[in-house]
Design a protein around this motif. Structure first.
Motif, PDB file in Angstrom:
ATOM      1  N   GLY A 371       0.813  -1.219   0.000  1.00 30.85           N
ATOM      2  CA  GLY A 371       0.000   0.000   0.000  1.00 30.85           C
ATOM      3  C   GLY A 371       0.839   1.258   0.000  1.00 30.85           C
ATOM      4  O   GLY A 371       0.590   2.197  -0.766  1.00 30.85           O
ATOM      5  N   ILE A 372       1.858   1.289   0.861  1.00 30.86           N
ATOM      6  CA  ILE A 372       2.746   2.455   0.907  1.00 30.86           C
ATOM      7  C   ILE A 372       3.444   2.627  -0.436  1.00 30.86           C
ATOM      8  O   ILE A 372       3.566   3.747  -0.962  1.00 30.86           O
ATOM      9  CB  ILE A 372       3.770   2.300   2.043  1.00 30.86           C
ATOM     10  CG1 ILE A 372       3.060   2.349   3.404  1.00 30.86           C
ATOM     11  CG2 ILE A 372       4.840   3.388   1.966  1.00 30.86           C
ATOM     12  CD1 ILE A 372       3.944   1.957   4.561  1.00 30.86           C
ATOM     13  N   ALA A 373       3.897   1.508  -1.004  1.00 30.21           N
ATOM     14  CA  ALA A 373       4.589   1.569  -2.290  1.00 30.21           C
ATOM     15  C   ALA A 373       3.679   2.085  -3.398  1.00 30.21           C
ATOM     16  O   ALA A 373       4.098   2.894  -4.232  1.00 30.21           O
ATOM     17  CB  ALA A 373       5.123   0.182  -2.660  1.00 30.21           C
ATOM     18  N   SER A 374       2.416   1.619  -3.403  1.00 28.56           N
ATOM     19  CA  SER A 374       1.485   2.075  -4.442  1.00 28.56           C
ATOM     20  C   SER A 374       1.257   3.576  -4.358  1.00 28.56           C
ATOM     21  O   SER A 374       1.236   4.273  -5.375  1.00 28.56           O
ATOM     22  CB  SER A 374       0.148   1.332  -4.317  1.00 28.56           C
ATOM     23  OG  SER A 374       0.308  -0.032  -4.627  1.00 28.56           O
ATOM     24  N   ALA A 375       1.089   4.070  -3.127  1.00 25.50           N
ATOM     25  CA  ALA A 375       0.908   5.514  -2.954  1.00 25.50           C
ATOM     26  C   ALA A 375       2.163   6.274  -3.380  1.00 25.50           C
ATOM     27  O   ALA A 375       2.084   7.312  -4.058  1.00 25.50           O
ATOM     28  CB  ALA A 375       0.560   5.826  -1.498  1.00 25.50           C
ATOM     29  N   PHE A 376       3.329   5.755  -2.999  1.00 26.09           N
ATOM     30  CA  PHE A 376       4.585   6.425  -3.350  1.00 26.09           C
ATOM     31  C   PHE A 376       4.815   6.415  -4.858  1.00 26.09           C
ATOM     32  O   PHE A 376       5.152   7.447  -5.456  1.00 26.09           O
ATOM     33  CB  PHE A 376       5.755   5.750  -2.637  1.00 26.09           C
ATOM     34  CG  PHE A 376       7.094   6.291  -3.049  1.00 26.09           C
ATOM     35  CD1 PHE A 376       7.516   7.532  -2.595  1.00 26.09           C
ATOM     36  CD2 PHE A 376       7.920   5.572  -3.903  1.00 26.09           C
ATOM     37  CE1 PHE A 376       8.745   8.047  -2.982  1.00 26.09           C
ATOM     38  CE2 PHE A 376       9.144   6.071  -4.293  1.00 26.09           C
ATOM     39  CZ  PHE A 376       9.559   7.314  -3.832  1.00 26.09           C
ATOM     40  N   TRP A 377       4.619   5.239  -5.494  1.00 21.96           N
ATOM     41  CA  TRP A 377       4.837   5.167  -6.947  1.00 21.96           C
ATOM     42  C   TRP A 377       3.823   6.035  -7.687  1.00 21.96           C
ATOM     43  O   TRP A 377       4.146   6.624  -8.723  1.00 21.96           O
ATOM     44  CB  TRP A 377       4.745   3.729  -7.436  1.00 21.96           C
ATOM     45  CG  TRP A 377       5.790   2.780  -6.937  1.00 21.96           C
ATOM     46  CD1 TRP A 377       5.592   1.503  -6.476  1.00 21.96           C
ATOM     47  CD2 TRP A 377       7.211   2.985  -6.853  1.00 21.96           C
ATOM     48  NE1 TRP A 377       6.771   0.921  -6.101  1.00 21.96           N
ATOM     49  CE2 TRP A 377       7.794   1.809  -6.330  1.00 21.96           C
ATOM     50  CE3 TRP A 377       8.045   4.058  -7.163  1.00 21.96           C
ATOM     51  CZ2 TRP A 377       9.160   1.671  -6.110  1.00 21.96           C
ATOM     52  CZ3 TRP A 377       9.420   3.922  -6.942  1.00 21.96           C
ATOM     53  CH2 TRP A 377       9.960   2.756  -6.428  1.00 21.96           C
ATOM     54  N   GLY A 378       2.584   6.111  -7.181  1.00 22.86           N
ATOM     55  CA  GLY A 378       1.588   6.983  -7.812  1.00 22.86           C
ATOM     56  C   GLY A 378       1.986   8.441  -7.726  1.00 22.86           C
ATOM     57  O   GLY A 378       1.887   9.194  -8.709  1.00 22.86           O
ATOM     58  N   TRP A 379       2.461   8.861  -6.540  1.00 23.59           N
ATOM     59  CA  TRP A 379       2.931  10.237  -6.369  1.00 23.59           C
ATOM     60  C   TRP A 379       4.114  10.518  -7.289  1.00 23.59           C
ATOM     61  O   TRP A 379       4.166  11.569  -7.948  1.00 23.59           O
ATOM     62  CB  TRP A 379       3.337  10.456  -4.912  1.00 23.59           C
ATOM     63  CG  TRP A 379       4.048  11.757  -4.674  1.00 23.59           C
ATOM     64  CD1 TRP A 379       3.489  12.982  -4.485  1.00 23.59           C
ATOM     65  CD2 TRP A 379       5.472  11.952  -4.608  1.00 23.59           C
ATOM     66  NE1 TRP A 379       4.467  13.934  -4.305  1.00 23.59           N
ATOM     67  CE2 TRP A 379       5.695  13.331  -4.376  1.00 23.59           C
ATOM     68  CE3 TRP A 379       6.570  11.093  -4.725  1.00 23.59           C
ATOM     69  CZ2 TRP A 379       6.969  13.867  -4.262  1.00 23.59           C
ATOM     70  CZ3 TRP A 379       7.842  11.619  -4.611  1.00 23.59           C
ATOM     71  CH2 TRP A 379       8.031  13.005  -4.379  1.00 23.59           C
ATOM     72  N   LEU A 380       5.056   9.571  -7.364  1.00 23.89           N
ATOM     73  CA  LEU A 380       6.245   9.770  -8.195  1.00 23.89           C
ATOM     74  C   LEU A 380       5.869   9.800  -9.681  1.00 23.89           C
ATOM     75  O   LEU A 380       6.446  10.577 -10.462  1.00 23.89           O
ATOM     76  CB  LEU A 380       7.256   8.650  -7.932  1.00 23.89           C
ATOM     77  CG  LEU A 380       8.634   8.812  -8.583  1.00 23.89           C
ATOM     78  CD1 LEU A 380       9.319  10.084  -8.095  1.00 23.89           C
ATOM     79  CD2 LEU A 380       9.501   7.585  -8.304  1.00 23.89           C
TER      80      LEU A 380
END
Length: 422
Positions: A371-380
């Protein structure tokens, strides 16, 4: 003749002897039943990322909002798991499996009718709660039915979930894309079927709660695997980093592989879902091998190969054509997928007698990292572009090199069931 003598055998209550005999047998009917329930559970959950392209276009969501939806789902499905596992280790709740699936059922109904961002968050939260209830107790069922072959049992259980995850995008392409968001309601039939199956599993689990995983051979194995507290904590920290590596990379594939293919190769949404299905099917196939190979050669070696062995294919993927990308994605799925079963069983060997808590902790950690990764990759991706994201995350499997610092628990030991008639 060892200390476990025939006299002691005769003195033991019949129920105790029967319990040990049952424990030594691998109960495949239960393993495949709980694996099928895992397939249904993860198939329904995989509908969430599979419909991202639809809701992004329909509701004009940004990549950041898509990432927040995933983070909310993963948060709900991760935070509760260790606490549920810890509680059920002390107070088993066999029928909690079907109750958890009821949350998933309601979540799917809400998802099919959601018309704004906050309603989507509510829907994925309900589905996430269902997942957090399902995984710790079902992992205990798998180990209870393993007959001591824990790697094999975990792989059978895990492969059901992986096949379910791979079916989600395929069914989304066949059902949801042609008929729209309301078609998600059809997946509630799977939830109802899973509830009925888990009621039967719950009855078996309740009837076998007296069986403890302390048959003579298993107790010897656990004693041999006891390490000093500092060593155990250090090993768990290494495993956490390996889970971070695996699931930060997997999040880029499960949540954004379709967008990567659409943006770089201009494929259709429907074709991108089919390619995601191919990747997830490879993940499911690779899972089958991880547990038995861990039982045979030692889980440390399988973890090492699974994480670090993914690196060459991940590093090449952003720089090749469409078909080469799909082929490399298949290799990534096959190799990387064997890691989690090996990591989970390795961790339960490090901390014997805490299967529910460890399973909840690592499933929760996996979902939380995703979940954290999905949010981070989406932001990036919003700040840069999808291709940049895939170039960066390709280096994550190199973290697998730290597996070298894990203690070797099993070596190349083969599993052999203890013989009560010795």
């Amino acid at each position: 003749m060892d200390s476990y003598t025939e006299t002691e055998e005769r003195q033991k209550p019949a129920s105790s002897v029967q319990s040990e005999v049952i424990y030594q047998k691998t109960i495949y009917t239960i393993l495949f039943t709980i694996s099928f329930a895992h397939l249904l559970n993860d198939m329904m959950q995989s509908v969430i990322p599979a419909v991202y392209p639809i809701i992004k276009e329909k509701f004009n969501f940004s990549f950041t909002q898509i990432g927040i939806i995933t983070l909310t789902y993963q948060f709900a499905s991760s935070v509760l798991q260790p606490f549920i596992g810890f509680y059920t280790d002390k107070h088993p709740k066999p029928f909690s499996l079907s109750i958890g699936m009821s949350f998933t059922l309601v979540g799917l109904i809400v998802l099919s009718m959601a018309s704004n961002f906050h309603t989507f968050l509510l829907a994925v939260t309900l589905v996430g709660i269902g997942s957090s209830v399902f995984h710790p107790e079902s992992s205990k069922v798998a180990q209870l039915a393993s007959g001591g072959r824990k790697g094999l049992a975990q792989s059978i259980f895990q492969v059901g979930g992986n096949f379910g995850s791979s079916l989600g995008p395929l069914l989304a392409a066949l059902i949801v894309l042609p008929f729209g968001q309301p078609a998600i309601k059809w997946f509630t039939l799977a939830a109802l079927l899973a509830i009925l199956i888990l009621l039967r599993v719950g009855r078996w689990y309740k009837a076998h709660l007296h069986i403890k995983p302390t048959a003579r051979g298993n107790a010897q194995t656990e004693k041999a695997n006891t390490f000093p507290r500092k060593k155990v904590i250090g090993s768990l920290i290494i495993l956490f980093f390996l889970v971070f590596s695996k699931y930060f990379y997997m999040a880029s594939m499960t949540s954004y592989f379709t967008f990567f293919l659409i943006e770089k190769f201009n494929v259709s949404v429907q074709h991108s879902q089919l390619y995601l299905f191919i990747f997830l099917a490879a993940v499911a196939v690779g899972t089958v091998a991880g547990g038995p190979l861990g039982d045979r050669f030692g889980r440390k070696y399988i973890i090492w190969f699974s994480i670090l062995g993914t690196a060459p294919f991940a590093l090449l993927m952003p720089h090749v054509g469409l078909w080469a990308t799909i082929v490399l994605a298949v290799f990534v799925g096959l190799i990387l997928s064997s890691a989690f079963s090996a990591i989970l069983v390795y961790a339960t060997d490090l901390v014997p007698g805490k299967v529910g808590m460890i399973a909840g902790l690592f499933f929760g950690l996996a979902f939380g990292m995703g979940g954290i990764a999905s949010a981070f990759w989406g932001w990036l991706a919003d700040k840069t572009n999808i291709e940049f994201v895939f170039n960066i995350c390709a280096y994550l499997p190199l973290i697998g090199i730290i597996t070298a610092f894990l203690p070797n628990i099993e070596g190349r030991r083969k599993y052999s069931a203890p013989n009560l008639q010795e």
